[in-house]
Design an enzyme around this catalytic site. Structure first.
Site, short mmCIF file in Angstrom:
data_model
loop_
_atom_site.label_atom_id
_atom_site.label_comp_id
_atom_site.label_asym_id
_atom_site.label_seq_id
_atom_site.Cartn_x
_atom_site.Cartn_y
_atom_site.Cartn_z
CB CYS A 1 -1.82 3.91 -4.72
SG CYS A 1 -2.84 2.74 -5.57
CG HIS B 1 -2.17 -0.76 1.08
ND1 HIS B 1 -3.05 -0.57 0.04
CD2 HIS B 1 -2.69 -1.76 1.84
CE1 HIS B 1 -4.07 -1.41 0.18
NE2 HIS B 1 -3.86 -2.15 1.25
#
Length: 361
Positions: free
Chosen positions: A217, A161
Site C-alpha cells: 500500500c 506492508h
C-alpha cells in the site's frame, strides 16, 4: 574479507576495505574513522605488530557479488526478492511469501536469472541474514547495486506492508514520505523512500537498468522517482513531474530505473485469494505475472493496462482479503470490506512512450 561497519552518521552498513582506516558513506557523505587496534599510545611493546583484535564477520550473502563467472558482454542479472507475512502478529498477511516464490520462479524460468544471483528474504529462510529485518533489508538493498556496471539488469521485488508518514523537508508533492515495513518495524522502524532512493537509485551508473516491483500500500512513489505515469481507464496517459521543489536530484547517476507499484500513494493494496481462486497472493504481483504469462507484457503500457483491468474486473471480491496497508490495519484492526480502490502505478527516472517501449528484465 571485508569488515562491516556502520556509518557514524546515518548508520548505513558499509564495507571497509582491508587496511582502510576510514570510509565515506555514499548516502550521507559522512566520514567514519576506524580506531587502529594494533597499537596504543605510550605502549612499551617493541615486538612485532599484533594482528587486529576484531574478529572477521560470519559469512554473509551481502559481502560479495553473486558467485559464478564474471559478467559477460551482455551484463549480469541480479535480483532481491522480499516477502514478509508478519506471521503470528495482528498485521499478518497470507500471500506475500507466495508472491516471493512466484516471482523467483518467473525470473529463473522466463527471464533466465541465475538461481545463485537471486537473494530471497522471507521468514521461511533458515539463514539469519535472509530474515527480512530492517538491518537485513538495508544490507540487501546495498548488495543489489554493489559493483554494478554497464549492461547489468537488476530487480527489486517487495511484497508486504507499506505505509506513509508526514514529510517535513518539502521534497514530496503530497506532503508524505512512503515507507516499507520490515518484519521488525514495530521496534526498529520503517524504511523511508528517501533511503531507498539514495541506496538503489542515485548510485546507478550509465548502462545499468533496475526494475522494481513493489506490492504494498501507499507504494506509488516509494522509490521517489522523478516522474509518474498518470493513466486513465481508457489507457491515455501523461507523465507527472514529481521532482522536489528544492531541486534535489532523485534520479540516477546515468542508469535507468522503472518501477511498477501496487497502487497510488493514497491507496491500499489487496492480499487476497479472489484472483488465483486457490491461494492468497498480492493482487498486484499476481496480475503482473499473469500479464507476462498471457503475452500481455510486450510493452510497459500493455502490462500496466493488463494489471489494472484484471484488478478492476475482480471488483469487490478484493474487499474480502487483507490489505497491505499498515495504516488501515492499525485503524481497523484487520481487513476492510466494500472493495478496494487499487490502481497499479508506473514511475521512472525519465518519461518515455509506454506503448512503444518494449518491456524486458
Amino acid at each position: 574479507m571485508f569488515m562491516l561497519v556502520d556509518c557514524s552518521n546515518c548508520r548505513t552498513p558499509l564495507q571497509l576495505p582491508p587496511g582502510a582506516r576510514s570510509i565515506r558513506c555514499a548516502i550521507c557523505q559522512a566520514v567514519t574513522h576506524i580506531a587502529d587496534t594494533r597499537s596504543a599510545p605510550n605502549s612499551s611493546y617493541a615486538g612485532p605488530t599484533p594482528p587486529p583484535t576484531y574478529a572477521p564477520p560470519p559469512p554473509s550473502p551481502y559481502n560479495h557479488a553473486p558467485p559464478g563467472p564474471p559478467p559477460n558482454a551482455h551484463g549480469r542479472k541480479k535480483a532481491l526478492i522480499c516477502g514478509i507475512s508478519y506471521r503470528y502478529s495482528r498485521h499478518e498477511l497470507k500471500g506475500c511469501i507466495n508472491d516471493a516464490k512466484c516471482m523467483r520462479h518467473l525470473l529463473i524460468n522466463k527471464f533466465q536469472f541465475p538461481e545463485d544471483s537471486i537473494l530471497m528474504l522471507t521468514e521461511e529462510e533458515t539463514d539469519p541474514y535472509r530474515i527480512p529485518t530492517k538491518q537485513n533489508m538495508r544490507m540487501a538493498l546495498y548488495w543489489l547495486v554493489q559493483g554494478c556496471q554497464s549492461g547489468d539488469s537488476l530487480l527489486f521485488h517487495y511484497s508486504g506492508h507499506g505505509s506513509r508518514q508526514r514529510n517535513y523537508n518539502g521534497d514530496e508533492v503530497d506532503g508524505y514520505d512512503e515507507t516499507l515495513c520490515p518484519l521488525d518495524f514495530e521496534t526498529q522502524g520503517m524504511i523511508v523512500d528517501d533511503e531507498i532512493n539514495a541506496t538503489i537509485v542515485r548510485p546507478l551508473p550509465h548502462g545499468v537498468k533496475l526494475h522494481a516491483i513493489i506490492d504494498a500500500c501507499h507504494s506509488g512513489t516509494v522509490l521517489d522517482l522523478p516522474f509518474l505515469c498518470r493513466m486513465n481507464r481508457s489507457g491515455q496517459y501523461k507523465w507527472e513531474d514529481h521532482r522536489p521543489r528544492s531541486g534535489m536530484w532523485k534520479g540516477t547517476s546515468g542508469g535507468e530505473v522503472i518501477s511498477f507499484s501496487g497502487c497510488d500513494d493514497d491507496q491500499t493494496s489487496a492480499d487476497t485469494s479472489a484472483l488465483s481462486k486457490i491461494t492468497s497472493t498480492g493482487a498486484m504481483t499476481y496480475c503482473f505475472i499473469q500479464a507476462i504469462e498471457r503475452g500481455q507484457g510486450t510493452t510497459y503500457g500493455s502490462i500496466l493496462n493488463s494489471m489494472r483491468a484484471a484488478i478492476r474486473n475482480t471488483g469487490n471480491d478484493l474487499g474480502g482479503g487483507a490489505v497491505t496497508s499498515l495504516l488501515t490495519m492499525l485503524l481497523t484492526g484487520g481487513s476492510i470490506g466494500g472493495g478496494l480502490r487499487q490502481e497499479p502505478q508506473l514511475t521512472a527516472c525519465q518519461p518515455f512512450d509506454v506503448y512503444t517501449r518494449p518491456f524486458s528484465f
